[in-house]
Structure formats: C-alpha cells, structure tokens
Write a protein that holds these residues in place. Structure first.
Motif, PDB file in Angstrom:
ATOM      1  N   VAL A  87     -51.933 -31.424  35.307  1.00 17.10           N
ATOM      2  CA  VAL A  87     -52.820 -30.706  36.226  1.00 17.10           C
ATOM      3  C   VAL A  87     -53.015 -29.268  35.762  1.00 17.10           C
ATOM      4  O   VAL A  87     -54.132 -28.741  35.797  1.00 17.10           O
ATOM      5  CB  VAL A  87     -52.265 -30.769  37.669  1.00 17.10           C
ATOM      6  N   LEU A  88     -51.940 -28.625  35.316  1.00 16.08           N
ATOM      7  CA  LEU A  88     -52.066 -27.249  34.827  1.00 16.08           C
ATOM      8  C   LEU A  88     -52.971 -27.163  33.606  1.00 16.08           C
ATOM      9  O   LEU A  88     -53.815 -26.271  33.509  1.00 16.08           O
ATOM     10  CB  LEU A  88     -50.683 -26.681  34.498  1.00 16.08           C
ATOM     11  N   ILE A 109     -55.345 -29.280  32.661  1.00 18.37           N
ATOM     12  CA  ILE A 109     -56.730 -29.576  33.030  1.00 18.37           C
ATOM     13  C   ILE A 109     -57.351 -28.399  33.784  1.00 18.37           C
ATOM     14  O   ILE A 109     -58.507 -28.050  33.573  1.00 18.37           O
ATOM     15  CB  ILE A 109     -56.801 -30.871  33.859  1.00 18.37           C
ATOM     16  N   THR A 110     -56.560 -27.774  34.652  1.00 17.89           N
ATOM     17  CA  THR A 110     -57.100 -26.696  35.483  1.00 17.89           C
ATOM     18  C   THR A 110     -57.272 -25.398  34.704  1.00 17.89           C
ATOM     19  O   THR A 110     -58.324 -24.763  34.775  1.00 17.89           O
ATOM     20  CB  THR A 110     -56.171 -26.444  36.688  1.00 17.89           C
ATOM     21  N   PHE A 111     -56.249 -24.982  33.975  1.00 18.22           N
ATOM     22  CA  PHE A 111     -56.265 -23.661  33.338  1.00 18.22           C
ATOM     23  C   PHE A 111     -56.503 -23.692  31.841  1.00 18.22           C
ATOM     24  O   PHE A 111     -56.827 -22.679  31.249  1.00 18.22           O
ATOM     25  CB  PHE A 111     -54.934 -22.942  33.590  1.00 18.22           C
ATOM     26  N   THR A 121     -51.666 -22.446  30.234  1.00 20.50           N
ATOM     27  CA  THR A 121     -50.517 -23.236  30.671  1.00 20.50           C
ATOM     28  C   THR A 121     -49.300 -22.902  29.827  1.00 20.50           C
ATOM     29  O   THR A 121     -48.186 -22.767  30.348  1.00 20.50           O
ATOM     30  CB  THR A 121     -50.837 -24.737  30.572  1.00 20.50           C
TER      31      THR A 121
END
Length: 61
Positions: A23-24, A26-28, A33
């Motif tokens: 998730v990190l 993909i998000t940032f 990350t």
C-alpha cells in the motif's frame, strides 16, 4: 480461532507487513516508501538504545 492465530502468528505478521508495504509503495512510490522505512529503522534503533540504557527512566524518576 485463538489456536489458529497462535499457530500462524509469524506468517500473519509477515502478511500484514507485506500488505502495508504494498500500500505504501502504490500510494507514495518506491523512493518515498524507502525513505519512510529508513527513518522507521532509525527510530526503532534509537528506541531500543534508549530502553536498553535506561536514559529516560533515570530522567523521569
């Protein structure tokens, strides 16, 4: 249910950590990350050192 969690505790922890990392990333993005993970390791190391030496325990007594 509790026996199931006890039997597979470390694989569950690994899965949760993997999900969080995914998730990190993909998000940032990868580099942000990685930056967060490096500072997490620094924070954990500092916290371990403080706990091991008892610096703050002596200050707050």
């Amino acid at each position: 249910m509790t026996e199931l969690i006890k039997a597979y505790f470390w694989p569950l922890i690994g899965g949760i950590i993997g999900l969080l990392l995914a998730v990190l990333i993909i998000t940032f993005g990868f580099l942000k990350t990685l930056f967060v993970l490096i500072f997490m390791v620094i924070g954990i190391t500092a916290g371990y050192y403080i706990q091991k030496t008892g610096i703050l325990t002596n200050v707050f007594k």
